[in-house]
Design an enzyme around this catalytic site. Structure first.
Site, mmCIF file in Angstrom:
data_model
loop_
_atom_site.group_PDB
_atom_site.id
_atom_site.type_symbol
_atom_site.label_atom_id
_atom_site.label_comp_id
_atom_site.label_asym_id
_atom_site.label_seq_id
_atom_site.Cartn_x
_atom_site.Cartn_y
_atom_site.Cartn_z
ATOM 1 N N GLY B 53 -24.467 3.134 -56.823
ATOM 2 C CA GLY B 53 -23.124 3.428 -56.505
ATOM 3 C C GLY B 53 -22.784 2.190 -55.296
ATOM 4 C CG LEU B 54 -19.003 2.233 -53.335
ATOM 5 C CD1 LEU B 54 -18.040 2.544 -52.423
ATOM 6 C CD2 LEU B 54 -18.224 1.110 -53.975
ATOM 7 C CB ALA B 55 -24.963 2.084 -50.590
ATOM 8 N N GLY B 56 -25.763 1.015 -53.416
ATOM 9 C CA GLY B 56 -26.931 0.161 -54.313
ATOM 10 C C GLY B 56 -26.357 -0.915 -54.982
ATOM 11 C CG HIS B 277 -12.601 17.062 -48.484
ATOM 12 N ND1 HIS B 277 -11.425 17.504 -48.823
ATOM 13 C CD2 HIS B 277 -12.673 15.651 -48.293
ATOM 14 C CE1 HIS B 277 -10.509 16.193 -48.628
ATOM 15 N NE2 HIS B 277 -11.304 15.363 -48.262
ATOM 16 C CB SER B 295 -6.891 12.211 -52.356
ATOM 17 O OG SER B 295 -6.607 11.350 -50.998
ATOM 18 N NE ARG B 341 -12.380 13.749 -45.003
ATOM 19 C CZ ARG B 341 -12.781 12.881 -45.972
ATOM 20 N NH1 ARG B 341 -14.055 12.862 -45.842
ATOM 21 N NH2 ARG B 341 -12.039 12.173 -46.397
ATOM 22 N NE ARG B 446 -17.863 10.592 -45.570
ATOM 23 C CZ ARG B 446 -16.822 10.509 -46.217
ATOM 24 N NH1 ARG B 446 -15.860 9.674 -45.790
ATOM 25 N NH2 ARG B 446 -16.511 11.490 -47.082
ATOM 26 C CG LEU B 452 -14.809 4.711 -50.452
ATOM 27 C CD1 LEU B 452 -13.661 4.347 -50.839
ATOM 28 C CD2 LEU B 452 -15.898 5.213 -51.575
#
Lengths: 248, 646
Positions: B53-56, B277, B295, B341, B446, B452
Site C-alpha cells: 500500500g502507500l506505506a509499503g 467513519h 467520502s 468523525r 485520525r 494518506l
C-alpha cells in the site's frame, strides 16, 4: 430469488475445466453479485464441496481485483460497473447466469475464476512511470498544469487494471490498459522527457507477454468499468509512430 | 473481577530515539544524528517489506532507489490492489497555497488536538513538516491532482479543518497516490533492486538473537511455505478493522502480519483506538460482506438530518423543514456538518438510539443535497460528487439527486497498531512498522485526509532515513535455513495449516468471523461500557474455543485455498479482539474514537482523564495474558484541552 448458475470450474492451471451447474436460493436483490457467490460458497462448504475460487478485494469498484465474465460480458451487464458493484436487482427470479474467468492468452487461469494478470505489472515496469526518485522533486507549484490537461490525464489514469479490456477484446489485446497509462503520463508536463522511451518499452513488453494486436473493434472501451475512452489508443499510436521513427 | 485481572502491568516503555530540543528542529537533528550506510554497502543489505500500500510501496521503491536489496510481499495479485487504492477524499499538506493561515505548526496543532491528545508531539510535528514534500514528490511522479484554471493545485477543506489544505484527485485520491508509488516500485523492479512477491502471505516473523531477521511466507497459488532471511523487516500491512467483519476495509485486509510479530514479542499499542467513519452506506441485509464509505467530502455540501419525531416514516421529501432535525448544525453551530468523525458518528448513533433513524432497521440518517443543488446547481454538485452519487445509486438503487442519501457509521480505520519508536522501529530490533500498521501519529482519532499523508510520510521520507541507523550495524550474520528459530517458525506455520485442514468441523470460517464481528461491534464499537466489555471478553473466548472445535476448511495445502487463508486470519482476529476489549476496558476514560459511556460530559461529549491516562498503552503478549507497558505522553507545545467543536 432463486437462480441457476453455470460456473467455470478448473482445479488448477494445467487441469481441464468445465461448466458446472449450481442452484442458489433466497438471494436478496440488495446483495451484490459477489455476495451471491459468497452464499453459494457457504452452501458448497456445508456440503463438503470445494468452494468456487474468485478474485476480489475492495468490493467497491476500485482495486480491480474482481474479474468475471458474466453471461459473456466482462463484469456483467451493467455499464461502467465492476462485478463487485453489480447488484442482484439487475436479475429476476429464475434467471440462468453463466460465470466464467477472463479468457485471454496472456491471462492464464490459476484456478476456477482466478487468472494470472502479472503481465500487466510487467508492462508498467517496462516504462509506465515517471522517473522521480524520492526527495528530488521541485515545489509542486513550479510547473503549472492546465486544468484541461490535468483532467484529461486523470480520465486516463482512472484505469483500475482489472483486465476487462483484454477479456472483451476478440484479439486478447492489452492495448487499452497500456494506452491509458501512456496517455495519462503523456498528458502531464512531467511525463514528457520519457515519453518516447516509455511507449516503446511498454509496447515491446505487451507484445512479448502474449497479448494480441489491436484492430480497433472498440470492445475494450465498451467493457471498461471506468469508461476509459478509445482516444487513449489514438494517442498511443501517434506517440509510438513518432518514437519508432526517431529511434530508427 | 477488576479490570486488572485480565492483565498485569510491566515496566514503562520509553521512546529512546525521540530527540529533544525545539520541536521544529527535532526531525533534522535525528536525521543528522542517525548513522548512514555507505552507498557501496547498501547493496549488501537486504530489507523485507511486507505490504504494497502507500506505506509499503513507497518504502520499497525508495529503499530500492537508495541501493538496498528489497524483497516486497503482498497477498494480492498485484501491488496496485492494496487497500490504499480505495481512499477517496484527499491528502493533507501544510503548503498554505490558499494563504488562509495554514502552516506546519497549525497542521501539527490540529492533528494533536484531533487525536484527542493521545499522540506524540514529536512524531506529529515531523508528519506535518514532511507533508509538504509528499505533494512535491507525487506531482513529480505525475499524479493528476485536481487543478484550478490557472494550472495550480486545487485544495479543499476536509473533515473538520478550518483551512483548505487537502489535495485531491476527484474522489480517487488514494488510487492516484498508490499508482504513483506502484509505478515507482515497478521502476525499481525493472532496475533489479526490488524483488516482488505477489500472492504471498506472511505468516510468521523470524527472530534470531533478539533481532527480526526474516519471515515465513506461503505462496498462495502453490501453497509452498518458505522463509526469507534479511537484515531488517518492515511491516506495512495495514490496519485491523476487519476484526469487525463488516468494515470499509477490503475483504483481504487482516492483522496476521502484525499479530504474528506481536506474538513474537512486538508490543501492540492502543488496540482499542478504532475509527468509525460517519458517512457509509447502511447495511442492507444479512448477506452484507462489507460496507462502503461515501467520502467525507460530501459533508462539505450535504446536510445531515433525521425526522424530529421518532417513528416518522414519511418519505424524506414529505417531511417539512420544520419537522426535520439538522442535529449536527443544532448541536455544533461552529462546525456544523463538519465536526470530526468520532463526534459525527456518535451523534448519528444517538439519534438512531432515540428511534429517529431512517431506512431498514432504523439504522441510518439522511445526508441531503437539496440545499446544495439549489445553491450551486445540479451540474456543479455533479461535477464535485458525481462519481460518489453514481456509486451510491449502484449500491442502493436510489437516486441521491432526488432523494437524500442514507448514511450510517462504519468501522473505517484503526489508529492502534504495533508500537514503534521515533525511528518507526518496534521494540524488536530490526522490525520496523509503517503506515496504518503502526500506532504512531493519530492518537485516539485520525483526522480526514491524514492517513494518506502518514502512509507516504513513513514510506517515502521517514523510514528510508531512520532505517539506515539500524542497518549501519549490518550486514548481520548469515542465518542458515535449518537454524532453530527458522525451523521453529516454519513448523509453527505448517502445524497451523495442518490443524485447519484436518479439523473435523461443521461451520464455515465466515460464519465465525461474522459472529465475532457482531460481538465487537456491539460491545467494542462506537460506545463501550465496563459491563459490555467484560461480557465481550467472555463471548469471544467461548466463540474462539468453538472456532477451534468446529471450523471447517475444505481443500488442500498445496493449492490456491481461499478458505485456508481466511481461517488463519480469523484465528488471529479472535486474539486481537480479546486484546482490544481488554485495552478498552482498562482505559476508563473516553478519548477520540474510544468512547466509554461512563466517562462523558453532561451534554454527552467524550471526557478524557489526562491525570490517569495520558499514556500510550503498549501491550506485550505474555504467556499468562497481556502485560501493559505505559509510555507517558508529554505535551510541551499543545496544551491538552477538552475538545470542543461547539
Amino acid at each position: 430469488m432463486k437462480l441457476k448458475l453455470r460456473i467455470w470450474r478448473q482445479s488448477g492451471a494445467e487441469a481441464k475445466g468445465r461448466m458446472v451447474e449450481y442452484i442458489v436460493d433466497g438471494i436478496s436483490e440488495d446483495a451484490s453479485f459477489l455476495e451471491m457467490l459468497d452464499v453459494l460458497n457457504e452452501q458448497l462448504i456445508a456440503e463438503g464441496a470445494d468452494p468456487v475460487a474468485f478474485d476480489h478485494d475492495c468490493r467497491e469498484g476500485i482495486c480491480g481485483a474482481c474479474s468475471l465474465v458474466i453471461d459473456g460480458q466482462a463484469h456483467g451487464p451493467q455499464a461502467a460497473t465492476t462485478t463487485c458493484q453489480l447488484h442482484m436487482r439487475k436479475y429476476r427470479d429464475g434467471d440462468v447466469i453463466d460465470v466464467e474467468p477472463w479468457r485471454a492468452g496472456a491471462f492464464p487461469v490459476i484456478k476456477d475464476l482466478v487468472v494470472d494478470r502479472t503481465a500487466f505489472d510487467r508492462i508498467i515496469a517496462a516504462g509506465g512511470y515517471i522517473s522521480a526518485p524520492t526527495g528530488t522533486a521541485p515545489d509542486a507549484h513550479a510547473t503549472p498544469v492546465a486544468k484541461q490537461d490535468a483532467d484529461a490525464a486523470f480520465a486516463a489514469a482512472a484505469c483500475i487494471g482489472c483486465g476487462a479490456c483484454v477479456a472483451a477484446c476478440p484479439n486478447g489485446s492489452g492495448m487499452l490498459f497500456m494506452a491509458a497509462k501512456v496517455a495519462h503520463l503523456a498528458r502531464m508536463p512531467q511525463g514528457q522527457p520519457e515519453r518516447h522511451t516509455r511507449v516503446l518499452g511498454m509496447v515491446a513488453e505487451h507484445d512479448a507477454s502474449g497479448f494480441g494486436g489491436c484492430t480497433n473493434t472498440g470492445e475494450c472501451s465498451a467493457a471498461c468499468p471506468k469508461e476509459i475512452g478509445l482516444d487513449v489508443i489514438g494517442q498511443l499510436n501517434r506517440d509510438f509512430r513518432k518514437a519508432a521513427a526517431k529511434a530508427a | 473481577m477488576s479490570a486488572d485481572d485480565y492483565f498485569r502491568e510491566g515496566d514503562p516503555v520509553a521512546d529512546t530515539k525521540a530527540p529533544s530540543g525545539p520541536i521544529s528542529e527535532r526531525w533534522e537533528s535525528r536525521r543528522f544524528s542517525g548513522r548512514l550506510v555507505n552507498p557501496a554497502n547498501r547493496r549488501k543489505l537486504r530489507v523485507i517489506v511486507v505490504g504494497t500500500g502507500l506505506a509499503g510501496a513507497s518504502a520499497a521503491a525508495t529503499l530500492g532507489e537508495l541501493g538496498y536489496r528489497v524483497s516486497n510481499y503482498c497477498f494480492q495479485d498485484s501491488p496496485r490492489r492494496a487497500h490504499s487504492i480505495a481512499a477517496q477524499g484527499g491528502i493533507n499538506a501544510a503548503k498554505n497555497y490558499r494563504g488562509d493561515g495554514d502552516s506546519v505548526h497549525r497542521l501539527f496543532y490540529d492533528t494533536v488536538k484531533g487525536g484527542d491528545f493521545r499522540s506524540r508531539e514529536s512524531n506529529v510535528h515531523r508528519l506535518a513538516e514532511v507533508s509538504t514534500e509528499i505533494i512535491d514528490q507525487c506531482v513529480a511522479q505525475g499524479v493528476p491532482f485536481a487543478r484550478e484554471y490557472g494550472g495550480l493545485l486545487d485544495n479543499r477543506s476536509f473533515g473538520g479543518a478550518q483551512v483548505s489544505r487537502t489535495f485531491y484527485a476527484r474522489g480517487q485520491t488514494g488510487q492516484q497516490l498508490l499508482l504513483g508509488a506502484y509505478q515507482a516500485l515497478e521502476r525499481q523492479v525493472a532496475a533489479g533492486t526490488v524483488e516482488l512477491h505477489t500472492r504471498h502471505e506472511m505468516l510468521e516473523l523470524i527472530v534470531v538473537d533478539d533481532r527480526a531477521r526474516g519471515i515465513v511466507v506461503r505462496d498462495l497459488v502453490t501453497g509452498e511455505v518458505s522463509t526469507e532471511i534479511a537484515d531488517a523487516v518492515v511491516l506495512a500491512s495495514g490496519g485491523y478493522g476487519n476484526v469487525f467483519f463488516l468494515s470499509t476495509n477490503a475483504k483481504g485486509c487482516n492483522v496476521t502480519a502484525t499479530w504474528r510479530a506481536h506474538r513474537k514479542g512486538a508490543y501492540f499499542a492502543n488496540p482499542c483506538y478504532t475509527q468509525i467513519h460517519p458517512t457509509c452506506i447502511p447495511q442492507s441485509g444479512d448477506h452484507q460482506s462489507k460496507l462502503t464509505l461515501m467520502s467525507e467530502s460530501l459533508r462539505n455540501d450535504g446536510r445531515v438530518w433525521v425526522p424530529a419525531e421518532r417513528g416518522d416514516d414519511r418519505a424524506p421529501g414529505d417531511i417539512p423543514e420544520a419537522e426535520r432535525d439538522y442535529y449536527l448544525e443544532r448541536r455544533y453551530p461552529a462546525f456544523g456538518n463538519l465536526v470530526p468523525r468520532d463526534i459525527a458518528s456518535r451523534a448519528a448513533k444517538a439519534v438512531c438510539d432515540e428511534g429517529r433513524g431512517v431506512g431498514p432497521g432504523g439504522l441510518g440518517v439522511y445526508l441531503d443535497f437539496e440545499a446544495a443543488i439549489g445553491r450551486l446547481g445540479k451540474d456543479a454538485v455533479e461535477a464535485k460528487y458525481g462519481n460518489l452519487f453514481d456509486m451510491y445509486e449502484r449500491i442502493t438503487g436510489e437516486n441521491p439527486y432526488e432523494r437524500p442519501m442514507r448514511i450510517y457509521p462504519a468501522v473505517h480505520y484503526t489508529m492502534g497498531g504495533l508500537w514503534v519508536d521515533y525511528d518507526l522501529m518496534s521494540n524488536i530490533p530490526g522490525l520496523f512498522v509503517t503506515g496504518e500498521a503502526n500506532f504512531s501519529d493519530h492518537g485516539a482519532n485520525r483526522l480526514g485526509a491524514s492517513a494518506l499523508m502518514q502512509g507516504l510520510s513513513d514510506g517515502y521520507f521517514v523510514l528510508p532515513n531512520t532505517i539506515s541507523d539500524y542497518l549501519a550495524d549490518g550486514p548481520f550474520e548469515a542465518v542458515a535455513d535449518d537454524h532453530e528459530a527458522v525451523a521453529e517458525a516454519r513448523e509453527a506455520v505448517n502445524d497451523r495449516i495442518e490443524f485447519f485442514l484436518n479439523n473435523d468441523g461443521d461451520r464455515t470460517v465466515d460464519s465465525f468471523h461474522r459472529e465475532l464481528g457482531k460481538i465487537m461491534w456491539e460491545y467494542c464499537g462506537m460506545e463501550r461500557t465496563d459491563e459490555g466489555l467484560r461480557k465481550a471478553i467472555g463471548l469471544i473466548g467461548d466463540l474462539k474455543d468453538e472456532f477451534y472445535k468446529r471450523v471447517k476448511v475444505t481443500g488442500g495445502a498445496g493449492e490456491l485455498n481461499q478458505q485456508l487463508e481466511k481461517a488463519g486470519r480469523v484465528a488471529d482476529f479472535f486474539e486481537l479482539g480479546e486484546l482490544m476489549c481488554i485495552d478498552a476496558l482498562h482505559r476508563t476514560e473516553s478519548c477520540g474514537g474510544h468512547f466509554r459511556a461512563e466517562s462523558q460530559t453532561e451534554d454527552g461529549e467524550a471526557r478524557r482523564d489526562d491525570e490517569q491516562f495520558s499514556y500510550v498503552a503498549a501491550w506485550e503478549h505474555g504467556q499468562t495474558g497481556p502485560v501493559l507497558h505505559k509510555e507517558d505522553l508529554v505535551f510541551e507545545y499543545v496544551k491538552p484541552t477538552q475538545r470542543s467543536y461547539k
